[in-house]
Design an enzyme around this catalytic site. Sequence first.
Site, PDB file in Angstrom:
ATOM      1  N   ASP A  12       1.031  -1.109   0.036  1.00  0.00           N
ATOM      2  CA  ASP A  12      -0.131   0.082  -0.036  1.00  0.00           C
ATOM      3  C   ASP A  12       0.954   1.029  -0.087  1.00  0.00           C
ATOM      4  OD1 ASP A  12      -3.045   1.158   0.502  1.00  0.00           O
ATOM      5  OD2 ASP A  12      -1.803   2.192   1.971  1.00  0.00           O
ATOM      6  N   HIS A 160      -5.517   4.297   6.438  1.00  0.00           N
ATOM      7  CA  HIS A 160      -4.530   5.300   5.565  1.00  0.00           C
ATOM      8  C   HIS A 160      -3.116   5.348   6.053  1.00  0.00           C
ATOM      9  CE1 HIS A 160      -7.425   5.974   2.629  1.00  0.00           C
ATOM     10  NE2 HIS A 160      -8.197   6.380   3.638  1.00  0.00           N
ATOM     11  N   ASP A 165      -2.603  -0.752   6.400  1.00  0.00           N
ATOM     12  CA  ASP A 165      -3.330  -0.793   5.068  1.00  0.00           C
ATOM     13  C   ASP A 165      -2.798  -1.922   4.321  1.00  0.00           C
ATOM     14  OD1 ASP A 165      -5.148   0.999   6.020  1.00  0.00           O
ATOM     15  OD2 ASP A 165      -4.627   2.466   4.547  1.00  0.00           O
TER      16      ASP A 165
END
Length: 184
Positions: A12, A160, A165
């Site tokens: 991510d 986030h 994530d």
Amino acid sequence: MNSPREVFISVDVETAGPIPGEYSLLSIGACSAFDPDNGFTVEVKPINDKFDPKALEVTGLSMEELRGRGLEPEAAMKTFSSWLATLAGPDDALVFVGFNAPFDWSFVNYYFHRFSGANPFGFTALDIKALYMGAMRCSWRDTRSSRIAEHLKPALSGTHDALCDARYQAEIFRLIWRDLLAHQ
């Protein structure tokens, strides 16, 4: 002849905007999809001052703070590549896994090529949303993270924070993988 072992890596990223080159990669989080405690994270010094205020609002990251504490892009990508090398041997295939993988992969690919010369993942990525769509035979609109979470009931949730994530995505990937294997 044996096929190379596939090593699935959930990745991510958090960015300053929608496209690499014009906007900076700000952080990378990654983990082994089947061993999510084996993780990696790095914050990256911005390559320019351009940003989308909505992107920074979502992440809570500050361009000014990252200019001071982030690693130079060359060092960040070298560190990421070194961590990836601990997970896979020379004959293994690293598989980039992401939720909306085209977005995350585009930044990782750009940064690897621009700042280290080669992308250890090659030129492909496995998209969790597309995998879910195929496995569940659902519509694209049913691949939103909220709908997938409602169906699969993961213990983790998205925050986030790139590493958190990546671990959340890895859990979703494993839940889909389990469902796929159960239906063989």
